[in-house]
Scaffold this motif. Structure first.
Motif, PDB file in Angstrom:
ATOM      1  N   PHE A  55       0.844  -1.311   0.019  1.00 46.09           N
ATOM      2  CA  PHE A  55       0.009  -0.034   0.041  1.00 46.09           C
ATOM      3  C   PHE A  55       0.976   1.198   0.005  1.00 46.09           C
ATOM      4  O   PHE A  55       2.052   1.153   0.118  1.00 46.09           O
ATOM      5  CB  PHE A  55      -0.858   0.138   1.059  1.00 46.09           C
ATOM      6  CG  PHE A  55      -0.118  -0.146   2.517  1.00 46.09           C
ATOM      7  CD1 PHE A  55      -0.069   1.130   3.386  1.00 46.09           C
ATOM      8  CD2 PHE A  55       0.070  -1.488   3.013  1.00 46.09           C
ATOM      9  CE1 PHE A  55       0.611   0.745   4.661  1.00 46.09           C
ATOM     10  CE2 PHE A  55       0.779  -1.632   4.139  1.00 46.09           C
ATOM     11  CZ  PHE A  55       0.823  -0.809   4.899  1.00 46.09           C
ATOM     12  N   PHE A  99      -4.614  -2.180  -2.287  1.00 49.37           N
ATOM     13  CA  PHE A  99      -4.108  -2.253  -1.217  1.00 49.37           C
ATOM     14  C   PHE A  99      -4.311  -0.897  -0.335  1.00 49.37           C
ATOM     15  O   PHE A  99      -4.559  -0.986   1.000  1.00 49.37           O
ATOM     16  CB  PHE A  99      -2.632  -2.776  -1.270  1.00 49.37           C
ATOM     17  CG  PHE A  99      -2.513  -4.304  -1.683  1.00 49.37           C
ATOM     18  CD1 PHE A  99      -3.738  -5.042  -1.940  1.00 49.37           C
ATOM     19  CD2 PHE A  99      -1.161  -4.849  -1.461  1.00 49.37           C
ATOM     20  CE1 PHE A  99      -3.528  -6.464  -2.382  1.00 49.37           C
ATOM     21  CE2 PHE A  99      -1.044  -6.279  -1.926  1.00 49.37           C
ATOM     22  CZ  PHE A  99      -1.997  -7.009  -2.330  1.00 49.37           C
ATOM     23  N   PRO A 116      -2.017  -4.293   3.962  1.00 51.55           N
ATOM     24  CA  PRO A 116      -1.814  -5.803   2.948  1.00 51.55           C
ATOM     25  C   PRO A 116      -0.712  -5.504   2.333  1.00 51.55           C
ATOM     26  O   PRO A 116      -0.202  -4.368   1.878  1.00 51.55           O
ATOM     27  CB  PRO A 116      -2.936  -5.299   2.268  1.00 51.55           C
ATOM     28  CG  PRO A 116      -3.310  -4.109   2.070  1.00 51.55           C
ATOM     29  CD  PRO A 116      -3.123  -3.383   3.486  1.00 51.55           C
ATOM     30  N   TYR A 125       0.367 -13.400   0.959  1.00 48.61           N
ATOM     31  CA  TYR A 125      -0.309 -12.336   1.204  1.00 48.61           C
ATOM     32  C   TYR A 125      -0.382 -12.237   2.825  1.00 48.61           C
ATOM     33  O   TYR A 125      -0.890 -13.247   3.552  1.00 48.61           O
ATOM     34  CB  TYR A 125      -1.606 -12.331   0.639  1.00 48.61           C
ATOM     35  CG  TYR A 125      -2.628 -11.311   1.226  1.00 48.61           C
ATOM     36  CD1 TYR A 125      -2.674 -10.145   0.368  1.00 48.61           C
ATOM     37  CD2 TYR A 125      -3.407 -11.379   1.965  1.00 48.61           C
ATOM     38  CE1 TYR A 125      -3.390  -9.094   0.776  1.00 48.61           C
ATOM     39  CE2 TYR A 125      -4.341 -10.295   2.378  1.00 48.61           C
ATOM     40  CZ  TYR A 125      -4.303  -9.006   1.815  1.00 48.61           C
ATOM     41  OH  TYR A 125      -5.174  -8.069   2.042  1.00 48.61           O
ATOM     42  N   ASP A 166      -2.014  -9.068   5.812  1.00 45.33           N
ATOM     43  CA  ASP A 166      -2.556  -7.900   5.894  1.00 45.33           C
ATOM     44  C   ASP A 166      -2.822  -7.564   7.577  1.00 45.33           C
ATOM     45  O   ASP A 166      -3.289  -6.174   7.706  1.00 45.33           O
ATOM     46  CB  ASP A 166      -3.826  -7.735   5.227  1.00 45.33           C
ATOM     47  CG  ASP A 166      -4.833  -8.637   5.596  1.00 45.33           C
ATOM     48  OD1 ASP A 166      -4.975  -9.286   6.862  1.00 45.33           O
ATOM     49  OD2 ASP A 166      -5.926  -8.980   4.967  1.00 45.33           O
TER      50      ASP A 166
END
Length: 454
Positions: free
Chosen positions: A308, A372, A381, A397, A399
């Motif tokens: 992000f 994201f 994330p 992944y 988050d």
């Protein structure tokens, strides 16, 4: 305020509502909340002591703060100095290693700004643990709400640990010292808001300056509280230009987000940091830790890290040459996590000298994803994609950073952190801190905890 009055709010109404609602939240605290606050307090004491012991700048600053007034403790040096000097030394060291907690809804480091003044005043004036913790609750509440009011736009220009943290620190100290007087807290709030600062681009271009953000915040708390006793309540003119104030602070002026919050008590949203790196790349370490279980470093052809916006924004240093720079280098942190382990500040120092880490660092590409970014700050994330020399692709992944204060295993994480910091520093007192604070009664003096460590 109801929704109609939120829509038509002015700054003065907003501040009074923010403070009164924050006070109401503190009154909702239960035994479970006090247990969480004890963990936050333990974490701050351990982190500040470690900073003084391991960080050259923090240790030098702490030594300069020693004077003949034996009032309050400098953590790590385990010596007493004057009230203000203790606050500043502990704030600097708490933020020096990037191990202090993070309040995502306020976009600021909460414990390093809020707790050092409360510890110093509590030690000198014999406040109880309950009184100090109630003030911690209040400071976290004010900071989370003010941060929501200013929003992510503010973070792009200002370092909220200075701005939001300074106001939260001043407010929490006024809450403690005035026995929760709304008028007195409002004075401290408005005084500190008028003098808050911390330009993001200056701080992040020279990351070694970053710990002075917390020093600024606690100095603002001290100054505001000394000043509020001799001034009248700020005039209405101070509040007449709320849009101008928000423009100056690059804020979003989101009254709704500040007054209709998604929590019962803000401290339950804080996140303890296990890794001494920028707070927005904790999930990168978690993803890389999983990947390295399935691939060796010399088998990796390339690495892509999707993140992000804020993760890239605060961790974009390439080819770091110092520990300070390495903590804010996304590529270095990812490489170190794939090769070895981020396990205390000494692991970062070792990684800087490891040819395998430095070579893999060159194979890492960072990409930001808009989808994201939309999930931040409630989620952090990241997706790490590794392609091997055999043509395989491994993706992970993550988050949610480990260390959520409300998680079931948070006590185990705090104890693991105590072991890590004690091993890094060689100071066995750090290992005993979580249990010592856990067992102290709420009606005991906060100073009794510190006396046991001297």
């Amino acid at each position: 305020m109801d929704k109609m009055s939120v829509k038509n709010a002015n700054l003065r109404d907003f501040i009074e509502s923010l403070l009164s609602e924050s006070m109401s939240s503190v009154r909702k605290a239960n035994n479970c909340d006090y247990d969480k606050a004890k963990l936050v307090l333990s974490d701050l004491i351990m982190v500040a002591a470690t900073g003084t012991i391991l960080d050259d700048d923090a240790r030098a600053f702490a030594k300069k703060m020693i004077n003949e007034q034996r009032q309050a403790t400098i953590l790590g040096l385990w010596k007493k100095t004057s009230l203000l000097n203790s606050m500043m030394a502990n704030a600097f060291s708490a933020h020096s290693l990037e191990l202090d907690d993070w309040m995502p809804y306020g976009f600021f480091h909460a414990s390093a700004t809020i707790i050092p003044p409360l510890l110093a005043y509590g030690e000198i004036y014999s406040y109880t643990l309950e009184e100090v913790i109630d003030s911690v609750f209040f400071g976290y509440e004010v900071g989370a709400r003010l941060g929501g009011f200013l929003g992510r736009q503010h973070f792009r220009y200002w370092h909220p640990t200075s701005t939001v943290g300074g106001v939260a620190s001043a407010s929490s100290l006024a809450y403690l010292a005035s026995d929760g007087s709304l008028d007195e807290v409002e004075k401290a709030f408005t005084l500190s808001l008028g003098y808050s600062s911390g330009i993001w681009k200056v701080i992040m271009s020279d990351v070694y300056l970053k710990p002075f953000s917390t020093v600024h915040a606690v100095f603002l708390a001290y100054l505001s509280n000394e000043s509020r006793e001799v001034i009248k309540k700020p005039s209405s003119d101070f509040f007449s230009s709320d849009k101008t104030l928000c423009k100056l602070l690059n804020g979003e002026c989101n009254y709704e987000k500040a007054l209709n919050v998604p929590w019962r008590l803000a401290i339950e949203k804080t996140s303890i940091k296990l890794y001494p790196i920028a707070r927005n790349i904790q999930t990168v370490v978690q993803a890389c830790n999983k990947i390295k279980q399935n691939v060796k470093p010399n088998e990796i052809e390339s690495v892509t890290v999707e993140v992000f916006e804020e993760a890239y924004q605060v961790a974009d240093i390439e080819n770091p040459q110092s520990i300070d720079e390495a903590k804010f280098s996304l590529k270095f942190v990812a490489s170190l996590s794939l090769v070895d382990e981020v396990n205390g500040i000494r692991s970062i120092s070792a990684g800087l000298r490891n040819p395998l880490v430095r070579e893999l660092e060159k194979k890492i590409e960072i990409k930001t994803r808009e989808d994201f970014s939309l999930l931040y700050p409630s989620k952090q994330p990241v997706r790490v994609i590794v392609k091997t020399k055999r043509g395989e692709t491994i993706e992970v992944y993550e988050d949610e950073p480990i260390g959520d204060i409300s998680s079931r295993n948070i006590e185990a994480i705090i104890n693991k952190k105590a072991e890590m910091l004690s091993k890094d520093t060689g100071d066995l007192r750090l290992l005993a801190i979580p249990n010592a604070i856990k067992n102290i009664k709420l009606n005991e003096s906060i100073g009794s905890v510190l006396e046991k460590l001297l």
